[in-house]
Design an enzyme around this catalytic site. Structure first.
Site, short mmCIF file in Angstrom:
data_model
loop_
_atom_site.label_atom_id
_atom_site.label_comp_id
_atom_site.label_asym_id
_atom_site.label_seq_id
_atom_site.Cartn_x
_atom_site.Cartn_y
_atom_site.Cartn_z
N ASP A 36 39.08 30.24 37.73
CA ASP A 36 38.96 31.66 38.08
C ASP A 36 37.70 32.23 37.43
O ASP A 36 37.59 32.29 36.21
CB ASP A 36 40.20 32.40 37.57
CG ASP A 36 40.32 33.81 38.12
OD1 ASP A 36 39.30 34.36 38.59
OD2 ASP A 36 41.43 34.36 38.09
N CYS A 76 39.33 38.14 43.39
CA CYS A 76 40.36 37.09 43.40
C CYS A 76 41.19 37.05 44.68
O CYS A 76 41.26 36.02 45.36
CB CYS A 76 41.28 37.27 42.20
SG CYS A 76 40.48 36.92 40.62
N HIS A 126 48.26 35.10 43.21
CA HIS A 126 47.54 36.36 43.41
C HIS A 126 47.30 36.76 44.87
O HIS A 126 46.34 37.46 45.19
CB HIS A 126 46.20 36.35 42.65
CG HIS A 126 45.83 37.71 42.13
ND1 HIS A 126 44.66 37.96 41.45
CD2 HIS A 126 46.47 38.91 42.22
CE1 HIS A 126 44.59 39.22 41.12
NE2 HIS A 126 45.68 39.83 41.58
N ASP A 287 36.95 30.56 42.60
CA ASP A 287 37.07 31.61 43.62
C ASP A 287 35.82 32.49 43.68
O ASP A 287 35.45 32.99 44.73
CB ASP A 287 38.33 32.45 43.42
CG ASP A 287 38.48 33.01 42.01
OD1 ASP A 287 37.62 32.72 41.14
OD2 ASP A 287 39.47 33.72 41.77
#
Length: 302
Positions: A36, A76, A126, A287
């Site tokens: 991330d 995200c 998410h 991402d």
């Protein structure tokens, strides 16, 4: 009128079928690992002389490296929705965090399941969203219901947390558990267990780590120590009034990265020991990146 969704699904299914039929090979396993907020410039193999990523560097030397790949939206939820669906945000409809992906969206795990694959997801999700009667922070603690798991059966998932040393997740039955210590290491061990238990059948496994996303200072001490006294070089576009803060952010950011690099080594070892190296597609990506003081900006959404 013909149903567009039906034709789209049919084309996707036929494409996968034709690929395997034409190749006439055993179905390959797919292990998709993503961090991330890991920016593309922060690897040893691309020329960063400070960050320690020897295992990813080795992987890159053996792999196809997509040097011009971009994130559709550097946020995200939209980026993850694009990853799951293969669609641009204008199609899947997610433009900001904590918005739910439609259950009707056709996602990668659903396609692989049609062709006999086991499917598993570990880590940050998410794309569940939540009822707006609760806050964002409370909504991220709610388990993802089965019908919103987009085709993934094995399930060790939290919707979103960056409390990496106090990380709660849910299993297939929405029973809550807690990863001991630094969650990325524990998630990696869970992935290795999955690999060993499914090595005799084709599987699709996603492993989604929270680091190196902020908070930057929470990596294990052994990795923070590597960068504690290092003379950090900043990008020339970091303004003077950001340099002190950016230096400390990057120390922690790199510590997270080196911890994850160790996890990559563990995964590669597990694949070899399971005897599936020749028939496994292994992907590592992120991402999106992180500004870290460049142009006086922080994090993403820029």
């Amino acid at each position: 009128m013909h149903n567009f969704k039906f034709y789209r699904e049919l084309i996707l299914i036929l494409s996968v079928f034709l690929f395997f039929a034409c190749k006439n090979v055993e179905k390959p396993n797919v292990i998709f690992v993503f961090a991330d907020q890991w920016r593309a410039q922060d690897f040893g193999y691309v020329g960063n002389k400070q960050v320690k990523t020897p295992n990813i560097d080795k992987l890159a030397s053996e792999a196809i490296v997509f040097r011009n790949t971009i994130s559709n939206i550097p946020v995200c939820t939209p980026a993850r929705a694009s990853l799951m669906t293969g669609q641009y945000p204008l199609t899947h409809g997610l433009f900001y965090n904590d918005k739910p992906l439609a259950t009707s969206a056709i996602c990668i795990a659903e396609i692989y399941k049609v062709h006999g694959y086991e499917t598993g997801y570990i880590g940050k999700w998410h794309i569940n969203g939540h009822d707006h009667s609760v806050s964002v922070w409370e909504g991220r603690k709610i388990p993802v219901p089965k019908e919103r798991r987009q085709g993934f059966d094995f399930w060790r998932v939290h919707e979103c947390t960056h409390d990496y040393n106090n990380s709660v997740y849910f299993d297939e039955d929405n029973v809550g558990h807690k990863w001991d210590g630094y969650d990325a290491i524990e998630q990696t061990e869970e992935a290795i267990k999955y690999i060993n238990e499914h090595k005799d059948d084709p599987f699709l496994l996603f492993l989604s780590w929270g680091p190196p996303h902020a908070p930057y200072e929470t990596a294990p001490e052994e990795f923070k120590e590597i960068y504690r006294s290092m003379d950090i070089s900043l990008r020339p576009n970091v303004p003077e009034d950001f340099k002190e803060r950016a230096t400390e952010w990057i120390r922690g950011y790199y510590a997270h990265m080196t911890a994850l690099d160790m996890c990559i080594d563990k995964l590669q070892q597990a694949i070899r020991e399971a005897g599936i190296e020749k028939n496994t597609i292994f992907v590592f990506t992120s991402d999106h990146g992180d500004m870290l003081g460049s142009h006086g900006r922080t994090k993403k959404q820029q």
